[in-house]
Enzyme design. Structure first.
Site, PDB file in Angstrom:
ATOM      1  CG  ASP A  60      -1.598   1.379   1.122  1.00 31.12           C
ATOM      2  OD1 ASP A  60      -1.435   1.956   0.485  1.00 31.12           O
ATOM      3  OD2 ASP A  60      -2.397   1.150   2.066  1.00 31.12           O
ATOM      4  CE1 TYR A 139     -10.178   9.298  -7.967  1.00 32.87           C
ATOM      5  CE2 TYR A 139     -11.456  11.616  -9.409  1.00 32.87           C
ATOM      6  CZ  TYR A 139     -10.451  10.999  -9.319  1.00 32.87           C
ATOM      7  OH  TYR A 139      -9.575   9.875  -9.825  1.00 32.87           O
ATOM      8  CE  LYS A 143      -6.764  11.950  -8.734  1.00 32.22           C
ATOM      9  NZ  LYS A 143      -5.751  10.918  -9.188  1.00 32.22           N
TER      10      LYS A 143
END
Length: 235
Positions: A60, A139, A143
Site C-alpha cells: 500500500d 476525489y 485531484k
C-alpha cells in the site's frame, strides 16, 4: 527504445492505466519497478510478460513500508516516476463525506504522491531526469491538490532539470472502483455524466500520454497539466 538503460517506477502497475504504462515503458527498454497493492496482480504481470525487465513491489503506497520497499528496489537509480495508483470516493458532497473516506482518499491520492516523490527526488535529480504523473468532494479536492503540488514542485525543482507534470484523464476503462454512496451525488451527478461524459478511453491511450511526458520527447514540457480526456475538458 526511448527508455533503454533507464529505470522507471510505475505505481498501480497491477491493472488499468498503471498496467498499460508499465508494459509500454518496459517494451521500450526500461527496467521497470512495478508497484501495486495486489501481489497477485503483480505476479500475473510478470508471468505473462517474462521477457520484460519487471521488478515488483507489493504494498500500500500510503504506508512508509511500501515507499521504503520501492526506494530499496530502485537501488539508487531512478530516471522517472509514474505515480498512477489511486482510489475513488463514493461521490459524496462535503456535508456527507465521512472522515475515514476523506483520509483514505487523500492518503493514497495526495499524501502518497508527495511522500513517494520526496523519497525518490534525490535519485531523479542525480540522474538528471524528469517527469512524474500523476485523475465527490474528496476525489475532486484531492485531484486539485495534486495540480497545485505539481506546480509547486516545478517551481522548486524545475530549474534543476526535474520535470514535474500531471496527466489529467477523462473517463477511462480501468480498474478503479466508483460506487454511488450518496443520493444527492447520484441525483446531481448522474444526469450530468449521462449527457456530458464522452466515450471512455482505453488504459493504453492514457499510457501513451504518460510515456510521452516520461520520455525525452517531453523534455521541453514542465509544470503542465496535460488533459488526456478526448476533449472533455474543452466542453
Amino acid at each position: 527504445m526511448r527508455f533503454a538503460r533507464k529505470t522507471v517506477i510505475v505505481t498501480g502497475a497491477g491493472s488499468g492505466i498503471g498496467h498499460a504504462t508499465a508494459l509500454r515503458v518496459a517494451k521500450e527498454g526500461a527496467d521497470v519497478i512495478a508497484a501495486d497493492i495486489s501481489k497477485e496482480r503483480l505476479d500475473a504481470l510478470v508471468l505473462e510478460h517474462a521477457g520484460l525487465e519487471l521488478i515488483t513491489v507489493a504494498g500500500d503506497i500510503s504506508t512508509e513500508e511500501a515507499i521504503t520497499a520501492i526506494v530499496a528496489a530502485a537501488d539508487g537509480r531512478v530516471d522517472a516516476l509514474a505515480k498512477v495508483a489511486g482510489i475513488m470516493d463514493n461521490f459524496s458532497p462535503v456535508h456527507e463525506v465521512d472522515n475515514e473516506l476523506w483520509d483514505q482518499v487523500f492518503s493514497v491520492n495526495v499524501t502518497a504522491t508527495m511522500r513517494l516523490t520526496g523519497a525518490l527526488a534525490p535519485f531523479i535529480l542525480a540522474a538528471g531526469r524528469a517527469p512524474w504523473s500523476a485523475a465527490g468532494a474528496a476525489y475532486t479536492t484531492c485531484k486539485h491538490t495534486v495540480v497545485r503540488l505539481t506546480k509547486s514542485s516545478e517551481v522548486m525543482y524545475g530549474w534543476q532539470g526535474f520535470g514535474c507534470n500531471t496527466v489529467a484523464p477523462g473517463p477511462t476503462v480501468a480498474n478503479i472502483v466508483a460506487n454511488w454512496g450518496s443520493q444527492l451525488g447520484a441525483e446531481r451527478l448522474g444526469p450530468l455524466m449521462k449527457s456530458n461524459v464522452p466515450v471512455p478511453a482505453s488504459a493504453a491511450q492514457l499510457a501513451a500520454s504518460i510515456t510521452f511526458l516520461l520520455s525525452d520527447d517531453g523534455t521541453n514540457v514542465n509544470g503542465v497539466i496535460l488533459a488526456s480526456d478526448g476533449g472533455w475538458s474543452a466542453i
